[in-house]
Write a protein that holds these residues in place. Structure first.
Motif, PDB file in Angstrom:
ATOM      1  N   ARG A 544       0.844  -1.196   0.000  1.00 27.94           N
ATOM      2  CA  ARG A 544       0.000   0.000   0.000  1.00 27.94           C
ATOM      3  C   ARG A 544       0.888   1.257   0.000  1.00 27.94           C
ATOM      4  NH1 ARG A 544      -5.281  -1.495   1.196  1.00 27.94           N
ATOM      5  NH2 ARG A 544      -5.480  -3.633   1.977  1.00 27.94           N
ATOM      6  N   PHE A 579      -7.252  -1.172  -2.495  1.00 27.12           N
ATOM      7  CA  PHE A 579      -5.919  -0.571  -2.436  1.00 27.12           C
ATOM      8  C   PHE A 579      -5.953   0.840  -3.015  1.00 27.12           C
ATOM      9  CE2 PHE A 579      -5.270  -5.127  -2.440  1.00 27.12           C
ATOM     10  CZ  PHE A 579      -4.344  -5.300  -1.435  1.00 27.12           C
ATOM     11  N   SER A 583      -0.392   2.293  -4.876  1.00 22.99           N
ATOM     12  CA  SER A 583       0.023   0.985  -4.366  1.00 22.99           C
ATOM     13  C   SER A 583       0.749   0.223  -5.466  1.00 22.99           C
ATOM     14  CB  SER A 583      -1.198   0.191  -3.888  1.00 22.99           C
ATOM     15  OG  SER A 583      -1.834   0.863  -2.816  1.00 22.99           O
TER      16      SER A 583
END
Length: 900
Positions: A544, A579, A583
């Motif tokens: 992330r 996400f 990311s």
């Protein structure tokens, strides 16, 4: 040795050699009648009389080692760190044999006084009875401020060699801490260049080469930081070691000894307005007492001095201010600088290096005397200050606690609380959910209970706003209304949560919640999330984006040669996990067979967390194989180095990339940029300049054309602060923006041309003032505020950046927004009502800055121009800007399309 009248340890006729020339040395030190023993003097150890040569860092250390060997019972040396260039950082402690034998006990007693929760008033009185007063003399934090460091040698020799009863009493009553050289890397740079430039004899002409240092001068450390702005930010190893040593010693006085312009005299306390409201009245009175005793000694010697006209006590990053908030007393000393051996002042007088050494010596001795004579009162005041912090944090209706919810940016929170802990501020990391001031917070939030001895320091670092005195502000507005310069010496805002772009919650309760006190750990080890049968890592891993843990992992993985793809927008995996934009994925295909082992070690080092991916199937957002999931290159980064770049901007930028991002940078001088083949570099950064228009002068049309062609072929040009002015200039600017002149609702008089102009009535004072302003006037200079900006969340350049970003605004450069046909304004200053987050801002600037761009990006051919209109790397302490800079460099390189 017996002396009468004003005596010297060194004979007045001592001589030294300069490239074959002989120059007489002034007698240093001079002090009223005393006897000296055979303690080795500077000439005996270093080969030249005191004040006759500028000692190198190695020579300074050598002399203190000689003193420690000669008088081990009265002087001890302690290392407290190492500079970037590997030079030793140390301090000396000088006192009576009995005091030095009990040094650790004295330091323990000061630690007890520092915590009234553990030490009762009666116990404190008992400790005070047996404690000497401690003073700390810190010299030459700016490496080219040369006389303070030299004066510490003379002071140490005098204290150890003097046989006078007065000196013995000083040692009995004081612990004298001396940090002879706070910036050895900068001093080494200065000394080497100075003696490489001096000719047959040193010149006093201010035009002489040896009195005008080349870029970068010796003021700064290796990474070109002004360390007199770094005390609370603790970005540099010198600062971190010094603060740790300070907290161990807990001196009652901290003297931060500097030099200033050669046409001045000598400055000491009291300081100028504004004074920080968290500096108490008793502290202000004690600083006046210190100044009075210094003044008495300067009168005796016939030395000029001044007080309270400049050098304020507002910004807490100075060595002459930060210690005040721990209960000590801190002050700045400034000696007129010869910047070499001789300097011809404007009145024709010759100021010498030895003059500076002598005057600093007198100031140091006067200060030691002040502490010795007021030992008990100063110790009592110290204990009372720490006690008052506990009481203020417990008062009904006052701010009782600060809460950092830790809802985003794990790395930023970890770094912030570690910096607080390094300075002695207690922070609790909660181990369970809790409720406070009407809200519920999850475990992992950080709490600063302000009912603690370090209350004042916590407040000065965390308060969203530290107000300037109203009468001071009124005077600044009066000056500005009359087109006169203001008296604000430095920035007016520095709140750490703002600099880290983190939320801070104010609570009126004094919170005692379940948790653990944090320590100075800045990065906690990261890890790979364990997979399950449903979510294993058969495809690879995902990380992330949005904090420095993931940023460090990105650069580490790139340097390992790993294959990485990063998403331009948010996406959802088939297993339901969502996400954020930015990311990045490390697939097994194309990466080493031992990817898991490599990633395990990299996450441990960087603090990042990698999650397993069982497949590449994405249910919403860009697919991993799409053009919106960019492969990240390993860019080569060039940074313009040398004139006309600002020393501070170039240094902080290189520091952040090399030490925070752990990624190499190649420094290139302007002469090479004008015509060199830059095809080996994907990213080039132009730091802010020391003056407007300097880049055009340095690079010229040839340099502009070279950079323009490089960008068109696929390079990413990043400009910082006023370097943006270079890319908006010329007939074919690289950025379709422009600098704005000062906006005014009133008509401004035309330039006077010829012998007569059209008549105009002046109706009032305000109308008259408008007549004084040139039609070409620039916006008024802003000394330094923290401003709110609004972030375009849909652009790849802002991936992982919160929708509101705080930034420091300094100066007067305001740029017009890009039109949509040219590029994007991805971060803009907020509207006028929301713009000011902290500090003091002129009203007309507030309206003109509103909605103007902070960060712009414009395609040029196959490359990009990315421009920050303010300095994102200011002092290396704007941690909330780091992800934005990472994006500009690494995601910018991914979005350029050079021919491969």
């Amino acid at each position: 040795m017996q002396c009468t009248g004003l005596c010297s340890a060194i004979l007045a006729g001592s001589m030294m050699l300069f490239s074959g020339a002989v120059v007489a040395a002034q007698s240093v030190p001079q002090w009223p009648v005393t006897d000296y023993d055979t303690t080795p003097d500077i000439e005996e150890i270093l080969g030249y009389p005191a004040g006759s040569r500028i000692s190198s860092p190695e020579q300074i250390a050598e002399y203190f080692e000689a003193l420690a060997e000669a008088h081990s019972d009265r002087i001890q040396l302690f290392d407290y760190g190492e500079t970037w260039q590997g030079r030793r950082l140390f301090y000396a402690v000088i006192s009576s044999p009995q005091n030095l034998a009990n040094l650790s006990e004295h330091q323990s007693a000061m630690a007890a006084l520092a915590d009234p929760r553990q030490t009762s008033a009666s116990e404190a009185e008992s400790l005070i009875d047996g404690l000497p007063g401690a003073i700390w003399i810190g010299a030459s934090v700016h490496g080219n401020e040369i006389s303070p460091a030299e004066a510490t040698l003379v002071t140490a020799w005098h204290l150890l060699a003097s046989q006078a009863e007065e000196t013995s009493q000083l040692l009995d009553n004081t612990l004298i801490y001396i940090d002879p050289l706070q910036n050895p890397d900068g001093r080494a740079r200065f000394v080497s260049r100075y003696y490489a430039t001096v000719g047959l004899e040193p010149s006093a002409d201010r035009l002489a080469a040896e009195l005008n240092e080349p870029w970068p001068n010796g003021r700064t450390n290796h990474y070109l930081f002004d360390m007199n702005r770094d005390w609370f930010a603790l970005t540099q190893p010198e600062s971190r070691g010094r603060v740790a040593a300070f907290l161990k010693a807990r001196p009652l006085y901290y003297v931060d000894s500097h030099e200033m312009g050669g046409d001045s005299s000598y400055f000491f306390a009291p300081s100028a307005e504004p004074l920080n409201p968290l500096v108490t009245e008793s502290q202000r009175e004690s600083l006046v007492d210190l100044g009075k005793n210094n003044g008495r000694w300067f009168d005796e010697f016939g030395y000029d001095y001044f007080t309270a006209e400049i050098f304020d006590l507002f910004y807490p990053g100075y060595g002459g201010n930060w210690p005040n908030y721990s209960g000590s007393l801190a002050t700045t000393y400034e000696m007129a600088s010869a910047r070499g051996h001789h300097f011809k002042q404007s009145d024709g007088q010759i100021l010498t290096f030895a003059d500076g050494v002598q005057r600093n010596f007198v100031a140091f001795m006067a200060s030691i005397e002040t502490v010795a004579n007021n030992r008990r009162q100063l110790l009592e005041n110290f204990y009372a200050y720490r006690q008052s912090g506990i009481e203020k944090g417990s008062q009904r209706g006052a701010v009782g606690s600060y809460i950092l919810p830790n809802q985003r940016d794990t790395a930023g929170h970890q770094r912030l609380v570690a910096i607080l802990a390094e300075q002695g501020v207690e922070v609790t990391r909660t181990t369970g959910n809790f409720r406070a001031c009407g809200e519920t917070y999850e475990a992992g939030a950080y709490v600063v209970n302000l009912a603690q001895p370090s209350h004042h320091l916590a407040r000065v670092l965390l308060d969203p706003e530290v107000p300037l005195a109203e009468d001071f502000l009124q005077e600044q507005e009066r000056l500005r209304a009359n087109n006169l310069p203001d008296q604000i010496y430095d920035v007016t805002a520095w709140s750490l949560p703002h600099l880290f772009n983190l939320d801070l919650v104010t609570c009126s309760q004094s919170l005692n919640v379940a948790g653990e006190l944090v320590d100075s750990t800045r990065i906690e080890p990261g890890y790979i999330v364990e997979g399950t049968t449903e979510t294993d890592a058969s495809y690879g891993y995902v990380v992330r984006w949005g904090d420095m843990n993931s940023g460090r992992l990105l650069t580490a993985a790139l340097r390992e040669g790993l294959r990485i793809r990063s998403a331009d927008s948010s996406f959802t995996h088939a297993d339901g996990r969502e996400f954020e934009a930015g990311s990045f994925v490390l697939p097994r295909a194309g990466n080493p067979d031992n990817l898991t082992e490599v990633l395990t070690e990299l996450t441990r080092q960087t603090g990042a967390i990698a999650e397993p991916l069982a497949s590449s199937w994405i249910t919403s957002g860009p697919s991993i194989g799409s053009g919106n999931f960019k492969p990240l290159p390993t860019p080569s980064i060039a940074l313009l180095w040398d004139e006309p770049a600002s020393v501070l901007s170039a240094g902080s930028t290189r520091y952040i990339i090399e030490q925070e991002f752990n990624y190499p940078v190649t420094a290139i001088r302007p002469a090479q940029l004008r015509s060199a083949d830059l095809s080996a570099y994907q990213v080039l950064i132009l730091p802010a300049s020391g003056r407007a228009g300097a880049y055009q002068q340095a690079l010229g049309e040839q340099g502009r054309e070279n950079l323009s062609n490089w960008v068109a072929r696929g390079g990413v040009l990043i400009t910082l602060g006023n370097a943006t002015g270079f890319v908006v200039e010329g007939e074919e600017p690289l950025l379709a923006s422009a600098l704005e002149r000062k906006a005014s609702e009133q008509a401004v008089a035309d330039e006077y041309k010829g012998t007569s102009v059209e008549g105009r009535l002046i109706t009032d004072t305000e109308d008259y003032q408008s007549y004084l302003v040139s039609p070409e006037a620039q916006p008024d200079w802003v000394p330094g505020i923290i401003a709110r900006t609004e972030v375009d969340q849909e652009h790849w350049l802002t991936a992982g950046v919160h929708e509101q970003l705080y930034t420091t605004y300094i100066g007067n450069e305001i740029y017009t927004p890009l039109r949509i046909s040219n590029g994007r304004n991805v971060v803009n200053f907020a509207g006028s009502d929301e713009l000011l987050a902290s500090g003091y801002l002129w009203e007309d600037n507030r309206h003109q800055i509103a909605y103007k761009p902070y960060l712009m990006v414009q395609p040029e051919g196959r490359g990009l121009v990315i421009s920050f209109t303010q300095e994102p790397n200011l002092r290396g302490y704007q941690h909330g800007q780091f992800t934005l800079l990472l994006n500009a460099i690494f995601r910018g390189a991914a979005h350029a399309t050079p021919l491969r």
